[in-house]
Design a protein around this motif. Structure first.
Motif, short mmCIF file in Angstrom:
data_model
loop_
_atom_site.label_atom_id
_atom_site.label_comp_id
_atom_site.label_asym_id
_atom_site.label_seq_id
_atom_site.Cartn_x
_atom_site.Cartn_y
_atom_site.Cartn_z
N ALA A 1 0.86 -1.18 0.00
CA ALA A 1 0.00 0.00 0.00
C ALA A 1 0.90 1.23 0.00
N ILE A 2 1.47 1.52 -1.14
CA ILE A 2 2.36 2.68 -1.26
C ILE A 2 2.24 3.26 -2.67
N ILE A 3 2.40 4.56 -2.74
CA ILE A 3 2.45 5.22 -4.05
C ILE A 3 3.76 6.01 -4.09
N ILE A 4 4.52 5.80 -5.13
CA ILE A 4 5.82 6.48 -5.23
C ILE A 4 5.85 7.33 -6.49
N LYS A 5 6.22 8.57 -6.29
CA LYS A 5 6.48 9.42 -7.47
C LYS A 5 7.97 9.26 -7.77
N PRO A 6 8.31 8.62 -8.89
CA PRO A 6 9.73 8.35 -9.13
C PRO A 6 10.53 9.62 -9.43
N HIS A 7 11.81 9.51 -9.23
CA HIS A 7 12.72 10.60 -9.54
C HIS A 7 12.65 10.90 -11.04
N ARG A 8 12.77 12.16 -11.41
CA ARG A 8 12.58 12.55 -12.82
C ARG A 8 13.54 11.82 -13.78
N ASN A 9 14.73 11.52 -13.29
CA ASN A 9 15.70 10.85 -14.17
C ASN A 9 15.39 9.37 -14.37
N VAL A 10 14.49 8.84 -13.56
CA VAL A 10 14.20 7.41 -13.65
C VAL A 10 13.29 7.12 -14.83
N THR A 11 12.41 8.06 -15.16
CA THR A 11 11.46 7.85 -16.23
C THR A 11 12.15 7.46 -17.53
N GLY A 12 11.73 6.37 -18.09
CA GLY A 12 12.28 5.95 -19.38
C GLY A 12 13.66 5.34 -19.27
N MET A 13 14.14 5.07 -18.06
CA MET A 13 15.49 4.51 -17.91
C MET A 13 15.42 3.21 -17.12
N LYS A 14 14.39 2.46 -17.41
CA LYS A 14 14.15 1.25 -16.63
C LYS A 14 15.30 0.26 -16.66
N ASP A 15 16.03 0.26 -17.76
CA ASP A 15 17.08 -0.74 -17.90
C ASP A 15 18.36 -0.39 -17.16
N ILE A 16 18.43 0.82 -16.67
CA ILE A 16 19.65 1.22 -15.97
C ILE A 16 19.75 0.47 -14.65
N LYS A 17 20.90 -0.14 -14.42
CA LYS A 17 21.10 -0.91 -13.20
C LYS A 17 21.42 0.03 -12.05
N VAL A 18 20.67 -0.14 -10.97
CA VAL A 18 20.94 0.69 -9.80
C VAL A 18 21.18 -0.20 -8.59
N LYS A 19 21.80 0.37 -7.58
CA LYS A 19 21.94 -0.38 -6.34
C LYS A 19 21.93 0.55 -5.14
N VAL A 20 21.62 -0.04 -4.00
CA VAL A 20 21.61 0.73 -2.75
C VAL A 20 23.07 0.92 -2.34
N VAL A 21 23.44 2.16 -2.10
CA VAL A 21 24.86 2.41 -1.81
C VAL A 21 25.13 2.68 -0.32
#
Lengths: 205, 301
Positions: A180-200
């Motif tokens: 039960a959560i709604i997240i507004k993603p960071h603007r740079n995330v849109t359209g960059m689904k394939d970019i690999k990210v990790k918790v730093v």
């Protein structure tokens, strides 16, 4: 229709100041090592080819995450003692008088929400500041946020109020537990689904 | 791997060994005592049954050390409808009670053999359900390294393997009186079945090691896909597998040598070597289980 409280989080404007984390810890008097709300610093990226040039395409954003009081909570399903339960307001709560401290919910939850209190020998977790809610107040984390990126309310109403998503890297698929959560993603995330990210900042959360 | 995990290693290994030992007990009772009338073996089998009860009792006590608040253990059967952990504990208690009742009836000859045999097989089925639910506890959607068919397979291999070796150990420890009085016919049968057992044990030892390798392969694949942090392939834990292999194959070699020798010299004289076989393979299985807990990786955030 059952009531379901939910959080809203705006990743686009979160500065990662961790005030929500501190407010939660302070309100609930949590011991060292127990964080019911955590700030995950996420970043990643890669080089992409643009005509004859390789250019960096990077993302860096924060995720403020507590228990998502899922509609289909695995922790409740797996808890052998029924110490974990979903109340009439859709909140996943824990009955401390029943918890045996087997830590099975810790294995089950993909959001790392139930946290073990070594001193008490039982699991603890975000209760959505239920005492505050009953008094008509907001959860401590929501009120404390200086950037106003957190909000709460009835899930359906929040969905009408905000446009957002539930699937954002590196969170697990929302189909697993129906959070039960709604997240507004960071603007740079849109359209960059394939970019690999990790918790730093793993050592902090 | 912390203290809580080591408790789980001890609990799962002992519970599985007790289930396996009961299945082997039941098989030995059916084959040697009922089919071939080897009444002499009955004393050893009674001792085995008693050892199994002790083993389950120890595993139940150990399981309490895993709990942060053992006083609330009274609630652990509350969620039988959806929690595999509740079901596991239910089957553990049922198995303990069932073995206890069987032992009581068997000792005092309170019921006829047919009823006793029926109770024995029901108990064995409860034991199998215990191992099944035990493996389901670990097959969590959120832990991809465990959510695989390899988990129940490895649990069942450990169950039968350690059950076999434990039963052998107990039966051999009281075997002098049997060996002195056993008829040539029964001696031949015992030797024949010992050979079969050696083949089965060898296959189980090899399967256990192979399953560990398959688990590590899946771990490496997932590691590449999910980009686990703070681990580099099997870097930190490969030593567990290496020592496990050395122990498993040393035990296997010693077992084949010992059983071969026993065919001419008798079993009692090779008792010490068989205990050594048990210790080597038991330690190897313990390391296999430690490896299993070491590949824990919770998906999500």
């Amino acid at each position: 229709m059952k009531k379901q409280y939910a959080f809203y989080f705006d990743s686009n404007n979160c500065s990662g100041c961790k005030t929500c984390q501190v407010a939660c810890k302070d309100k609930n008097n949590l011991p060292v090592g127990v964080l019911w709300r955590r700030i995950y610093e996420v970043n990643g990226g890669d080089w992409i080819r643009s005509e004859n040039t390789l250019v960096p395409q990077l993302v860096a954003y924060n995720i403020s995450m507590s228990c998502n009081h899922c509609e289909d909570p695995i922790c409740v399903k797996n808890c052998p003692t029924t110490a974990l339960y979903k109340n009439k307001d859709g909140l996943v709560l824990i009955d401390e008088n029943k918890c045996a401290g087997c830590r099975y919910c810790e294995w089950s939850c993909p959001y790392g929400s139930p946290q073990y209190d070594e001193e008490k020998g039982i699991m603890t977790k975000c209760d959505f500041c239920y005492d505050y809610l009953k008094d008509g107040k907001s959860p401590a984390c929501v009120d404390a946020c200086p950037m106003r990126v957190l909000d709460f309310g009835e899930f359906k109403e929040l969905q009408k109020k905000y446009s957002g998503i539930r699937d954002i890297n590196p969170l697990p698929s929302s189909q697993v537990t129906n959070p039960a959560i709604i997240i507004k993603p960071h603007r740079n995330v849109t359209g960059m689904k394939d970019i690999k990210v990790k918790v730093v900042n793993k050592e902090e959360v | 791997m912390d203290f809580a995990d080591l408790i789980l290693v001890a609990f799962t290994i002992l519970a599985q060994m007790s289930v396996g030992a009961f299945i082997i007990y039941n098989t030995m009772q059916t084959v040697f005592v009922k089919k071939y009338g080897m009444e002499l073996l009955k004393i050893s089998l009674d001792k085995l049954l008693f050892s199994i009860i002790i083993l389950i009792a120890i595993s139940i006590v150990i399981s309490f050390f895993h709990l942060g608040n053992p006083f609330n253990a009274i609630y652990v059967l509350n969620n039988l409808s959806t929690s595999w952990l509740s079901r596991e504990i239910l089957f553990l208690l049922l198995f303990f009670c069932s073995v206890g009742i069987f032992s009581l009836l068997n000792r005092n000859n309170l019921v006829n053999r047919l009823v006793l045999s029926f109770i024995a097989w029901i108990t064995a089925v409860i034991g199998i359900l215990l191992i099944f639910s035990m493996s389901r506890v670990y097959m969590l959607l959120t832990i991809p390294t465990w959510e695989t068919l390899l988990t129940p397979l490895s649990f069942f291999v450990t169950t039968i393997l350690l059950g076999f070796l434990f039963s052998f150990g107990i039966v051999l420890s009281f075997k002098q009186e049997i060996e002195d009085n056993i008829s040539t016919y029964h001696g031949t049968i015992f030797k024949k079945y010992s050979k079969y057992s050696a083949v089965i044990i060898s296959m189980l030892v090899i399967s256990g090691v192979v399953l560990n390798f398959m688990q590590s392969y899946k771990f490496i694949l997932l590691q590449k896909y999910l980009e686990f942090e703070n681990v580099s392939f099997l870097g930190g834990i490969s030593w567990i597998l290496q020592i496990r292999i050395v122990l498993a194959f040393s035990g296997l070699g010693l077992m084949i040598y010992t059983i071969n020798k026993s065919m001419t010299k008798g079993f009692y004289s090779s008792k010490g070597k068989m205990y050594m076989v048990f210790i080597l393979i038991f330690l190897s299985e313990v390391l296999g289980r430690i490896f299993f807990y070491s590949i824990y990786h919770r998906g999500g955030i």
